[in-house]
Scaffold this active site. Structure first.
Site, PDB file in Angstrom:
ATOM      1  N   LYS A  88       0.846  -1.200   0.000  1.00 14.58           N
ATOM      2  CA  LYS A  88       0.000   0.000   0.000  1.00 14.58           C
ATOM      3  C   LYS A  88       0.882   1.251   0.000  1.00 14.58           C
ATOM      4  O   LYS A  88       1.872   1.312   0.753  1.00 14.58           O
ATOM      5  CB  LYS A  88      -0.892  -0.015   1.247  1.00 14.58           C
ATOM      6  N   SER A 163      -9.766   2.204   2.788  1.00 18.20           N
ATOM      7  CA  SER A 163      -8.855   2.909   1.896  1.00 18.20           C
ATOM      8  C   SER A 163      -7.939   1.986   1.081  1.00 18.20           C
ATOM      9  O   SER A 163      -7.420   2.396   0.051  1.00 18.20           O
ATOM     10  CB  SER A 163      -7.969   3.841   2.705  1.00 18.20           C
ATOM     11  N   SER A 187      -9.793  -0.339   6.834  1.00 14.11           N
ATOM     12  CA  SER A 187      -9.189  -0.151   5.511  1.00 14.11           C
ATOM     13  C   SER A 187      -8.534  -1.396   4.926  1.00 14.11           C
ATOM     14  O   SER A 187      -8.193  -1.418   3.742  1.00 14.11           O
ATOM     15  CB  SER A 187      -8.156   0.982   5.551  1.00 14.11           C
TER      16      SER A 187
END
Lengths: 522, 502
Positions: A88, A163, A187
């Site tokens: 990420k 996210s 997330s």
């Protein structure tokens, strides 16, 4: 695309590790297969903000060389050496840009590696690249990325969750067998739920946060994203453990996770349904799949009990005070003085304050500004006690609720998200509706306990993936992997294979279709 | 900049009662910084002693320096404070380029040390108790240098340079409770208090305690109220008053300025003031109200500091002798009278004398040099005596030259001036300046004969036993030899010549 490559990308990390160890396949082949897949499909998905081709192949070649050399060099290799991974883009990496999905960090290269990155490098896991996310991890759809939204491989018109939509979509689209995510309010788990993948938020402190760009320090946690429960367990063992650079990291060993995923039974375990986290407000198809999982666990010998956590109704409200408060302070450093974007005021005097203001106005997106303003307000003198202070009390009450619940159950269970993946743009102008998507995942962050989401099947009404969430007491991450792996195997038996086998094929050049330009490319 | 009106100090005291308060920042001399592993070193190339934590890079986390916590506890104990069993850090949020994270990690409502006191001895021996509200841990900011514009101020500067070497240096901030009842001794007390704090942290070994390097920095709060009024007046906070003398002068100036403001019927403005050493006055800084909103909240990246009672007691056992007790011991060891010792302390040369004795001088010789020669020269040069440039070795060497009869006391003072002028070591200066006692008795005897002949009545007095009259003859000899004679030897020779027993 050759048949062999197509097979390679569909293997789990555990299977790839076994094939690599047996020298049935080389790390370079495995890595190249995933890089090819990224090249083939990521134009449609937009999971990657940066692809790290050269370095990933170089690391893979090192692994192959060590295996070829044999002896100590081969024996010292980590079990996952040569298994590629996506990261990420909230986690800093030397040699690749780190943007946090924000314009304000466009072009910035970190001078240091996050602790989890150091661990991936030590294990010689090739890093395929950096994945898309809502700006600074603020969002539940990845639509808030400054670099365009990521699309759900199950339906390109739908969100992949957020996210960490980039990491989840990359894994769901077979662009990577593993990925790292961060989870502040869901997330990792909510994207896992809506993309039919596995995502785990470990116990707060089980994985070092050093090098994860902070949103809300007391809630953030790095964790694994994968297609199987065992793979997440294997990955958490790589990235976990105490870090002297993170004083909130735990000293407990977390080395029993893969073993727990291999136990294979839940007989006699007590599994608690959280009364407040299903039913009203949850999509019918979500509720149905959830109930089905409960029945399957019961059939496997688990005892199902109902528990109540009455204070969970305050969790979302308290979360939206604590998270923005901490975020408003954590994001203060992005001011254009030392790194990243620097914007100058259009007119008027050129003072440091005005340059900072212009930079933040130009560099941050609306959702980030919304949370900074909310948090700044909540921490202000005269409001602190009413907002931040009260929210911290709610947090204590939630922790007590969980303590009580865990005195009656070994693990707790709920749907991961109230709905399946919604359409891109559907909630873009309704922040509150977006926030409600995290209602079931936020409590674990508030209490610091671990949570795992695994695929629970497809909702009848829309054919989209539903997530089942398991929660365990702090430091008992192993229980999640034990129960999760059992439920996964029963469900896959029922489905006749992994859920992702039912996902639509993505168009690839090899299949003779034109690349879908939606979502843009990097 | 406009010049503020002031009242005379005496008039101010007649009308008003001063209340003081101090925030003293002490930089700790730990090897590494408060929250990072970067070196804590003064004076290096800018921005070399920094890592990603000190620069506030994305993703970094702080880790508390255990030695800094120990030093803070030691300071707390030396200030007779209670030590918190459990305390947390907090974030003080404000945007300023010397603070890379745009918040300072500090302690807010949970200081590590609280509720202490320090007994301050004034010049005349009066002991005044200053109550300590708290001593808390925090990190220093980077150093800004404003280029262009006027006088190094940020206002009107073209640009500013930032050195983050100081960013993250461990600080302990010591905050007093309001100090009441000092009256006209307020300026003196201010200086004595800061001197005492500096002495304590230096004695503990936790800080280099050099005010000129900013190791110890003082913010002085002053307010006035009419005599008899209970409620405090509005205060000003004079920032970074960075020498002991400046502390005294700044407090005195602010008292005089406040008095003039109050006398004119205006309210005092609550603000920070900048101290200017050149004009010995303050100018307005920024308005500071109690409503300044730093949005403090507990630092979520750090776990609480837990100071077990066992640990605190272990640290207490390592504390060195407190300065006040040390003074008592030294006074006895050196055999000085009350007055002599107080003069030594007030002149700020106790440490220097101790060092000089350690270097080999007797207590009396050390005192004679420091009090008799060096303090006066320091006053003329307007510097602290220890900063004048006289080392204990110089004094030992000078004294040996005198004792060996190579030079006399008068010449020794000339040699001292030579040392201060950078002419070399005492021996080299004796050589260069051609200063040497006339030790050949021949020329001395001639001079003595001449002196005795010139003052026959004095010679007669000496012969009859009035030995104190010898000074006149010695004086004549010294004059004749232009001071190059050894007065002791001259005396011996006169007595010999006159056949008198000393």
């Amino acid at each position: 695309m050759t048949e062999l490559k197509n097979e390679l990308i569909r293997h789990s990390a555990a299977d790839l590790a076994a094939k690599l160890a047996a020298r049935e396949v080389s790390a370079v082949e495995v890595t190249q297969a995933h890089l090819d897949r990224i090249a083939d499909v990521d134009g449609q998905i937009n999971a990657f903000l940066h692809v790290n081709t050269e370095e990933a192949l170089a690391v893979a070649a090192e692994v192959d060389a060590a295996r070829a050399a044999g002896g100590a060099a081969a024996e010292e290799l980590h079990a996952l050496a040569g298994v590629p991974i996506a990261v990420k883009d909230l986690i800093v990496t030397i040699g690749q840009p780190t943007t946090a999905g924000s314009k304000i960090l466009e072009g910035w290269h970190s001078p240091y590696d996050a602790t989890v990155i150091k661990k991936l490098r030590a294990a010689k896991m090739p890093i395929l690249g950096k994945t898309n996310l809502d700006e600074f991890a603020m969002g539940s759809s990845t639509e808030h990325s400054a670099y365009g939204p990521t699309r759900n491989p199950w339906d390109l018109d739908r969100i992949p969750g957020g996210s960490g939509g980039g990491s989840a979509a990359a894994v769901a689209a077979f662009e990577a067998p593993l990925a790292l995510g961060t989870d502040t309010g869901g997330s990792i788990r909510q994207p896992g739920a809506v993309t039919g993948t596995v995502g785990v938020k470990p116990t707060y402190g089980a994985v070092s946060r050093y090098g994860a760009i902070a949103m809300a320090s007391s809630l953030d946690q790095i964790g694994p994203v994968s297609r199987t429960v065992l793979d997440s367990a294997l990955l958490q063992e790589v990235i976990g453990g105490h870090d002297p650079f993170d004083s909130t990291s735990l000293t407990d060993p977390f080395d029993n996770l893969a073993a727990a995923a291999r136990v294979g039974n839940v007989a006699g375990m007590k599994i608690g349904i959280i009364k407040e986290l299903h039913g009203e407000g949850y999509q019918a198809g979500v509720e149905n799949r959830f109930n089905e999982s409960l029945q399957l666990l019961k059939d496997a010998g688990a005892e199902i009990v109902e528990v109540s956590c009455p204070n969970l109704k305050y969790a979302l409200g308290a979360y939206y005070l604590i998270m923005p408060s901490e975020a408003s302070s954590n994001l203060a450093k992005f001011d254009g003085v030392r790194y990243g974007l620097r914007a100058l005021p259009q007119d008027g005097p050129m003072t440091i304050e005005r340059v900072m203001g212009a930079t933040r106005a130009a560099g941050f997106g609306d959702e980030v500004k919304r949370r900074i303003i909310l948090g700044t307000y909540a921490l202000s003198a005269g409001y602190y006690d009413a907002y931040y202070g009260s929210a911290q009390k709610v947090r204590t009450l939630i922790q007590r609720d969980f303590d009580a619940a865990f005195s009656n159950a070994d693990v707790l269970i709920s749907p991961t998200a109230p709905t399946t993946a919604f359409k891109l743009g559907e909630k873009a102008n309704d922040p509150l509706a977006m926030y409600l998507n995290d209602v079931a995942t936020i409590p674990a962050n508030m209490a610091g306990i671990p949570g795992l989401s695994l695929p629970g099947g497809l909702a009848d009404e829309d054919g989209l993936p539903v997530g089942v969430q398991l929660l365990a007491p702090a430091r008992q991450d192993a229980r999640l992997y034990r129960v999760g792996a059992v439920l996964e195997s029963i469900l896959e038996e029922k489905w006749g294979g992994p859920l992702l086998a039912q996902a639509p094929e993505l168009k690839t050049p090899a299949l003779g279709a034109a690349s879908n330009s939606a979502g843009g490319s990097n | 900049m406009s010049v503020d009106a002031t009242l005379s100090f005496e008039e101010a005291m007649e009308k008003y009662d001063p209340v003081l308060g101090f925030e003293v920042h002490v930089e700790l001399n730990t090897k590494t910084k408060m929250f990072s592993s970067a070196p804590n070193v003064f004076g290096d190339e800018p921005n070399t002693n920094v890592n990603e934590v000190d620069l506030g890079m994305p993703g970094v986390l702080p880790v508390v320096n255990k030695t800094a916590v120990e030093s803070s506890i030691k300071i707390g104990l030396a200030l007779n404070c209670k030590i918190a069993e459990y305390c947390r850090f907090a974030r003080k949020n404000y945007f300023y380029p010397d603070t890379p994270k745009n918040f300072q990690t500090s302690q807010y409502d949970e200081p590590i040390a609280y509720d202490g006191y320090l007994d301050i001895e004034l010049e005349d021996g009066t002991v005044f108790r200053v109550e300590i509200e708290r001593a808390h841990m925090e990190e220093d900011a980077g150093k800004l240098t404003h280029m262009g514009g006027s006088a190094g101020r940020i206002q009107g500067a073209d640009y500013s340079l930032v050195d983050y070497n100081r960013s993250g240096v461990p600080l302990v901030e010591i905050v007093t409770k309001p100090i009441q009842g000092a009256g006209s001794r307020a300026p003196e007390l201010a200086k004595a208090y800061v001197a005492a704090v500096r002495e304590i942290v230096k004695n503990l070994g936790v800080s280099d305690a050099k005010m000129e390097r900013g190791n110890v920095r003082c913010d002085a709060n002053v307010s006035l109220r009419p005599h008899g009024q209970e409620r405090f007046g509005i205060r000003s906070e004079t920032k970074n008053v960075n020498s002991l003398r400046a502390v005294e002068h700044a407090v005195r100036y602010e008292i005089q300025r406040h008095a003039a403001v109050l006398d004119s019927g205006q309210p005092v403005i609550q603000e920070t003031r900048h101290w200017h050493e050149d004009t010995r006055s303050t100018t307005s800084g920024r308005a500071k109200s109690d409503a300044d909103d730093y949005r403090y909240f507990p630092e979520p990246d750090l776990v609480p500091v837990v100071a077990s009672r066992e640990w605190v007691e272990e640290l207490r056992a390592t504390l060195p002798e407190p300065p006040a007790e040390r003074r008592k011991r030294l006074k006895e060891a050196w055999g000085y009278s009350d007055l002599e010792f107080r003069d030594v302390v007030n002149a700020g040369v106790m440490d220097s004398i101790e060092e000089t004795i350690a270097a080999g001088a007797s207590a009396d010789v050390a005192r004679k040099w420091w009090m008799g020669e060096i303090v006066g020269r320091a006053k003329v040069a307007d510097v602290d005596p220890s900063a004048l440039g006289v080392t204990p070795q110089v004094i030992v060497e000078l004294n040996k030259l005198v004792e060996d009869g190579k030079i006399n006391n008068k010449m020794a003072t000339q040699v001292l001036d030579g040392v201060l002028a950078g002419e070399g070591t005492p021996a080299e200066i004796v050589e260069k300046r051609g200063l040497a006692v006339v030790s050949d008795d021949g020329p001395l005897l001639e001079a003595i004969d001449a002196a005795l002949a010139a003052q026959p009545d004095v010679a007669e007095k000496i012969r009859s036993g009035k030995l104190q009259a010898i000074g006149a003859i010695v004086g004549g000899v010294m004059k004749a030899t232009r001071g190059q004679a050894d007065a002791g030897r001259v005396k011996e020779l006169i007595l010999e010549k006159l056949g008198v027993q000393a």
